[in-house]
Design an enzyme around this catalytic site. Structure first.
Site, PDB file in Angstrom:
ATOM      1  N   ILE A 118      53.677  45.358 145.225  1.00 38.20           N
ATOM      2  CA  ILE A 118      52.557  46.233 145.550  1.00 38.20           C
ATOM      3  C   ILE A 118      52.950  47.694 145.396  1.00 38.20           C
ATOM      4  CG2 ILE A 118      51.547  44.502 147.084  1.00 38.20           C
ATOM      5  CD1 ILE A 118      52.393  46.249 149.455  1.00 38.20           C
ATOM      6  N   CYS A 119      51.996  48.523 145.017  1.00 38.96           N
ATOM      7  CA  CYS A 119      52.237  49.945 144.799  1.00 38.96           C
ATOM      8  C   CYS A 119      52.226  50.677 146.138  1.00 38.96           C
ATOM      9  CB  CYS A 119      51.164  50.513 143.884  1.00 38.96           C
ATOM     10  SG  CYS A 119      51.330  52.277 143.614  1.00 38.96           S
ATOM     11  N   LEU A 120      53.368  51.258 146.488  1.00 38.98           N
ATOM     12  CA  LEU A 120      53.492  52.011 147.737  1.00 38.98           C
ATOM     13  C   LEU A 120      54.006  53.421 147.486  1.00 38.98           C
ATOM     14  CD1 LEU A 120      55.147  49.274 149.982  1.00 38.98           C
ATOM     15  CD2 LEU A 120      52.770  50.016 150.018  1.00 38.98           C
TER      16      LEU A 120
END
Length: 184
Positions: A118-120
């Site tokens: 996931i993009c964090l």
């Protein structure tokens, strides 16, 4: 913590901060860090359960505590959507946050990297860097994965990219019923 809603501030305030600056290569110091991680995860889970907001299960997948696996879920339109969850502890941990993976969602949203990571980067990683080594896995779940699920799952469900498990099973059951009805 400015800009956070009261609920988030309250939950984050109840997750113990960690003090040991150690990663997987640091021997006894890493074992001490793991104890702190478990304490924080247990506290976070207890807070969630007391607020009727239980949304994940996670455990170390190896004795060294460098690989973690579990399940997370999000309720949308009164239906629970579950996803396998996994991540490895980076060698540079805790200076570098773990990259949380939801492999079953790989390729379904552009807010994700290859392999279902996931993009964090924009919101969470600067917060992690500012709070190193006090933040741990519980903080990554609370401030990284939870908001990501809240932002992405409704969009994925509404666009048809993610289907509820009951909806996926229904066509197969319907097909079997029509085959058996035709055969009789």
């Amino acid at each position: 913590m400015e800009g956070w809603d009261k609920g988030t501030k309250s939950v984050v305030g109840e997750i113990p901060l960690l003090s040991t600056r150690a990663g997987p290569r640091d021997g006894d110091a890493w074992r001490q860090r793991l104890k702190e991680e478990y304490r924080a995860l247990i506290a976070y889970t207890s807070v969630n359960k007391s607020k009727d907001n239980d949304w994940f299960r996670i455990s170390a997948a190896n004795p060294e505590g460098t690989r973690w696996e579990g399940t997370c879920w999000y309720v949308h339109n009164l239906r629970r959507y579950e996803f396998p969850l996994q991540f490895d502890i980076p060698i540079a941990y805790p200076q570098v946050a773990p990259e949380i993976e939801l492999p079953t969602l790989d390729g379904k949203t552009h807010k994700m990297y290859r392999g279902g990571k996931i993009c964090l980067t924009v919101h969470f990683k600067p917060l992690w860097a500012k709070n190193c080594p006090r933040f741990g896995l519980a903080h990554a779940l609370c401030l990284g994965l939870a908001p990501w699920l809240a932002a992405e799952v409704p969009i994925l469900v509404d666009s048809g990219m993610v289907k509820h498990k009951d909806d996926e099973a229904a066509p197969a059951d319907g097909a079997a019923a029509s085959v058996s009805a035709t055969a009789s």
